[in-house]
Enzyme design. Sequence first.
Site, short mmCIF file in Angstrom:
data_model
loop_
_atom_site.label_atom_id
_atom_site.label_comp_id
_atom_site.label_asym_id
_atom_site.label_seq_id
_atom_site.Cartn_x
_atom_site.Cartn_y
_atom_site.Cartn_z
N CYS A 149 45.31 41.89 48.52
CA CYS A 149 45.04 40.58 49.11
C CYS A 149 45.61 40.46 50.52
O CYS A 149 46.81 40.68 50.71
CB CYS A 149 45.65 39.51 48.20
SG CYS A 149 45.60 37.85 48.91
N TRP A 186 45.49 36.94 38.29
CA TRP A 186 45.99 38.28 38.54
C TRP A 186 46.83 38.74 37.35
O TRP A 186 47.50 37.94 36.71
CB TRP A 186 46.86 38.30 39.79
CG TRP A 186 46.13 37.91 41.04
CD1 TRP A 186 45.98 36.64 41.53
CD2 TRP A 186 45.46 38.78 41.96
NE1 TRP A 186 45.25 36.68 42.71
CE2 TRP A 186 44.93 37.98 42.99
CE3 TRP A 186 45.28 40.17 42.01
CZ2 TRP A 186 44.21 38.52 44.06
CZ3 TRP A 186 44.57 40.70 43.08
CH2 TRP A 186 44.04 39.88 44.08
N THR A 192 46.66 31.92 42.82
CA THR A 192 46.56 32.81 43.97
C THR A 192 47.87 33.51 44.29
O THR A 192 48.94 33.07 43.92
CB THR A 192 46.11 32.01 45.22
OG1 THR A 192 47.09 31.00 45.51
CG2 THR A 192 44.76 31.33 44.99
N VAL A 193 47.73 34.63 45.01
CA VAL A 193 48.88 35.33 45.58
C VAL A 193 48.78 35.19 47.10
O VAL A 193 47.67 35.06 47.63
CB VAL A 193 48.89 36.83 45.17
CG1 VAL A 193 49.22 36.99 43.71
CG2 VAL A 193 47.56 37.52 45.50
N TYR A 213 35.22 35.92 55.17
CA TYR A 213 34.81 35.40 53.86
C TYR A 213 33.62 34.46 54.01
O TYR A 213 32.74 34.42 53.17
CB TYR A 213 35.98 34.65 53.19
CG TYR A 213 37.06 35.56 52.67
CD1 TYR A 213 37.05 36.00 51.35
CD2 TYR A 213 38.11 35.97 53.50
CE1 TYR A 213 38.05 36.83 50.86
CE2 TYR A 213 39.10 36.80 53.02
CZ TYR A 213 39.07 37.23 51.71
OH TYR A 213 40.06 38.06 51.22
#
Length: 337
Positions: free
Chosen positions: A44, A77, A111-112, A175
Amino acid sequence: MAYVNPAGEFTRDQRYIATRITADGRDGFPVEAGRYRLVVSRACPWANRAIIVRRLLGLEDALSMGIAGPTHDERSWTFDLDPGGRDPVLGIERLQEAFLARYPDYDKGITVPAMVDVPTGQVVTNDFAQITIDLSLEWTAHHRPGAPQLYPESLRTEIDEVNKGVFTEVNNGVYRAGFAGSQEAYDQAYQRLFSKLDWLSERLAGQRYLVGDTITEADVRLFTTLARFDPVYHGHFKCNRSKLAEMPVLWAYARDLFQTPGFGDTIDFTHIKQHYYEVHRDINPTGVVPLGPDLSGWLEPHGRESLGGRPFGDGTPPPPPKPEETVPAAHGTISGR
């Protein structure tokens, strides 16, 4: 799991947990060595920023790091790189567990990077932009001797201005192109992305770093997108006017950073490609991961020293990464994959 917006333009969900870990603990989470765990995935780009900043500032002993695998499902994740598929410190299989421990009805993205409070097992924040700033400004008591000033007060206004444009048009711009659901949305995203990359090329043609004469937060944020450009964004996201390797100034700038301790040694090209090509099945239905491109060029001389600048200012380079945090050689540029 769908990523493409069938209505046209991709819009990023930016609803993050805004709680901060600060020196004065005003949000209830004071900076304490050993109390928190930074959960990342090397795949990521947003998490990669935190990995780099933690390395540059020498926070490894004060802030442990959990590394999730390169892929995830619709839930979150997972820690499939660890024995038994569990994070050895948090004891969880999925990052989702830390989010639900704090917010049982949490309905936003898992999210990370994410900062987790180890004693309670609860997530504190996943606000990636604020996390790296706070590592620079709030964790100073635990910085290594010689840690660089990544967000110096005298340059903050300019860093913030540059970061805003880079985020909108480059970090998120790739993105916007990749997840566009209409030709019009894609065309606009493509033009905006390369217009900004041309602007960055002009800016960096005469100066070694984005702001000032040392590495700052701005360079960290741009670098993680550039590192993924040829392996992923050029093909997978159709950002194909030119490869990074075909943009001379940006390519030399990216190589300069890659060869700087704390940058290239955090990059896992294998995880990067596995993540994008295996997870985004609405773009790549087969899940086949390409073998190319050849990545050995990252180690070629860049010539940017002629522009002057001091990478770490009055500070020093970080020491090599700890053995348990070292990217396998076969996942970097040595194998060319």
